[in-house]
Design an enzyme around this catalytic site. Structure first.
Site, short mmCIF file in Angstrom:
data_model
loop_
_atom_site.label_atom_id
_atom_site.label_comp_id
_atom_site.label_asym_id
_atom_site.label_seq_id
_atom_site.Cartn_x
_atom_site.Cartn_y
_atom_site.Cartn_z
N CYS A 1 107.63 82.07 40.23
CA CYS A 1 106.98 81.86 38.97
C CYS A 1 108.20 81.71 37.80
O CYS A 1 108.47 82.76 37.01
CB CYS A 1 106.15 83.18 38.62
SG CYS A 1 105.04 83.50 39.68
N ALA A 2 108.83 80.72 37.77
CA ALA A 2 110.12 80.50 37.10
C ALA A 2 110.35 80.38 35.53
O ALA A 2 111.32 80.83 35.11
CB ALA A 2 110.76 79.29 37.92
N PRO B 1 110.61 80.12 31.80
CA PRO B 1 111.51 79.26 31.25
C PRO B 1 112.73 79.05 32.00
O PRO B 1 113.41 78.10 31.67
CB PRO B 1 111.72 79.71 29.76
CG PRO B 1 111.89 81.15 29.68
CD PRO B 1 110.71 81.56 30.99
N LYS C 1 115.84 83.37 35.15
CA LYS C 1 116.62 83.99 36.17
C LYS C 1 116.89 82.73 37.21
O LYS C 1 118.04 83.25 38.21
CB LYS C 1 115.31 84.90 36.96
CG LYS C 1 115.10 85.87 36.16
CD LYS C 1 114.02 86.89 36.70
CE LYS C 1 113.43 87.67 35.89
NZ LYS C 1 113.00 87.26 34.39
N ASP D 1 106.70 76.57 38.81
CA ASP D 1 105.74 76.91 38.02
C ASP D 1 104.34 76.28 37.86
O ASP D 1 104.31 75.27 38.37
CB ASP D 1 106.36 77.13 36.22
CG ASP D 1 105.89 77.85 35.34
OD1 ASP D 1 106.18 79.04 35.40
OD2 ASP D 1 104.81 77.52 34.68
N ASP E 1 101.34 76.58 42.14
CA ASP E 1 100.77 77.82 41.85
C ASP E 1 101.21 78.97 43.07
O ASP E 1 101.00 78.98 44.09
CB ASP E 1 99.52 77.89 42.00
CG ASP E 1 98.15 78.91 41.61
OD1 ASP E 1 98.95 80.13 41.60
OD2 ASP E 1 97.15 78.85 41.07
N ASP F 1 108.84 87.26 40.09
CA ASP F 1 108.55 87.70 38.88
C ASP F 1 107.40 87.17 38.29
O ASP F 1 107.18 86.15 37.64
CB ASP F 1 109.83 87.00 37.90
CG ASP F 1 109.99 87.50 36.87
OD1 ASP F 1 109.37 88.48 36.41
OD2 ASP F 1 110.62 86.96 35.63
N CYS G 1 107.84 92.42 33.71
CA CYS G 1 108.37 92.84 32.34
C CYS G 1 107.44 93.86 31.59
O CYS G 1 107.22 93.63 30.57
CB CYS G 1 108.74 91.78 31.49
SG CYS G 1 107.54 90.60 31.18
#
Length: 444
Positions: free
Chosen positions: A261-262, A264, A267, A285, A312, A330, A382
């Site tokens: 789930c990269a 923007p 990471k 993404d 997905d 992430d 986060c």
């Protein structure tokens, strides 16, 4: 039409749009500032006003309500926005003369066809200014309600945080309302730390170096994307906590890595540097429009090993099964660890947050299928909520006995060492974004 400063005009317009559900804080505000073409000084003032009001909205409303003859709920939303912007200046911005704050608020009301409320706005703000040094005590039936007003967090969220953090809750709420530093990471593909610092200082930026990470903390920098050091890819925006997630994974040069789930791409960019741009990173993404953002960021920092791909995180791709040396999971989350950067996150609906663990666990389980035997996956969010973090890891390990938690950061300062294999960072303790990471290794 009365003359109104561009910064205050745009702040009121943005807060009005936000209350109507037509905007979302940081992205919408940046777009509005770009469209309005405010100079640096006005853009900075507008940002301070918008974020300051959102961080203190309940407290501002409490004081406005105390001095107003009209309940806030009966006011036009734009009038509420005007009063909040004026009150924030009076109570939190000592360098702005009270007369300027009041007069600008009245002028804004008249310029936005809310002139009928100008008398009310004038009276309320003048009374606030008169009583600034002797404001009324917050009267609330419970300590939870007092904290909700004092730190402007919804009552349901305050109660939830108290159940998890107890006596630390007030410190956490205060940290959520603090201004985060402008944090960048040195891009080791293009510069050493010394070279990056020199380039930034040559542009008039004040730089503080992190003692043990490639983090730099900037002041007097203005818009980061306007700095030559940023445009040339010497530095890129990234909080210390996000850097630690990539370091927890620690992909090696020549590895095959999946970032599930990269966008923007922060990471992925950091992992490319850790890998010395050797190997391959597939940066997935779900939103196609975000792939170009990942590609542009990779181009800017010189990371040719990154390949953005549409996908997905919940949908299995059989061609990738057990192929990845390292996987970064992430996952989407409530974002409650980054309220200090996105203050309107606190206004999310509790029912939306309650849906997150199911989605997160589904993504985590799917991405784990790509980890080769002996490979490593980091699960990261986060947020600071246990149900999105430790509880998800426990649920995953119950079903997947071939994975186990693994210690990391053995060489880091004691506050950041992770013998149990999972770590939560808190803004009031670690002075970072609120962030969770767990390192899981698949049996060989």
């Amino acid at each position: 039409m009365p003359t109104v400063s561009a910064a205050r005009w745009q702040a009121v317009a943005f807060l009005f749009a936000l209350e109507k559900g037509e905007a979302y804080s940081d992205l919408a505000l940046k777009a509005r500032l770009d469209e309005a073409r405010l100079d640096k000084r006005d853009a900075a003032l507008c940002t301070r006003l918008c974020f300051g009001v959102l961080e203190n909205q309940a407290l501002l409303d409490y004081y406005i309500g105390h001095y107003s003859s009209v309940p806030l709920r009966k006011m036009h939303p734009r009038v509420r926005a005007i009063l909040r912007v004026g009150a924030y200046q009076l109570l939190f911005m000592d360098k702005i003369p009270p007369s300027a704050a009041v007069n600008e608020a009245v002028a804004t009301a008249k310029a936005t066809r809310n002139g009928a409320a100008s008398g009310l706005i004038n009276a309320v703000l003048r009374r606030l200014a008169e009583h600034k040094e002797n404001l009324p005590e917050i009267e609330a039936e419970t300590e939870e309600e007092r904290l909700a007003i004092r730190y402007s967090h919804p009552l349901w969220l305050v109660r939830k945080l108290i159940s998890q953090f107890g006596s630390q809750t007030a410190d956490l709420l205060a940290a959520n309302n603090s201004a985060p530093p402008t944090s960048v990471r040195v891009n080791r593909l293009k510069a050493t730390k010394e070279e990056a610092v020199a380039a930034l200082e040559a542009e008039g930026v004040s730089v503080e170096e992190d003692p043990w990470l490639d983090s730099l903390y900037l002041s007097e920098s203005g818009a980061l994307d306007e700095l030559s050091a940023f445009q040339k890819g010497l530095v890129t925006a990234q909080d210390k906590a996000a850097q630690l997630a990539s370091l927890a994974l620690s992909p090696q040069p020549g590895s095959f890595v999946i970032d599930g789930c990269a966008a923007p791409g922060g990471k992925s960019l950091h992992m490319a540097a850790l890998m010395e741009n050797k190997g391959q990173i597939l940066s997935f993404d779900i939103f196609e429009n975000k792939l170009s953002q990942i590609a542009e960021n990779a181009r800017r920092i010189g990371a040719t090993c990154i390949t953005p791909k549409l996908g997905d995180g919940r949908v299995f791709l059989p061609e990738l099964e057990k192929k990845a040396d390292f996987v970064m999971a992430d996952v989407p989350c409530s974002n409650l660890g980054i309220i200090r950067k996105k203050p309107d996150v606190r206004f999310k609906k509790p029912e939306d947050i309650e849906k997150m663990p199911e989605l997160q666990l589904a993504i985590m389980e799917n991405l784990s299928r790509y980890v080769k035997p002996g490979g490593v996956m980091v699960y990261a969010t986060c947020t600071i909520l246990r149900e999105e973090n430790e509880d998800n890891v426990s649920a995953f390990l119950q079903k997947h006995r071939d994975f186990s938690l693994e210690p990391f950061f053995e060489d880091f300062p004691a506050l950041f060492q992770v013998p149990a294999g999972q770590l939560t960072l808190y803004p009031h303790i670690h002075q970072t974004d609120g962030f969770f990471m767990a390192r899981l290794r698949r049996k060989a």
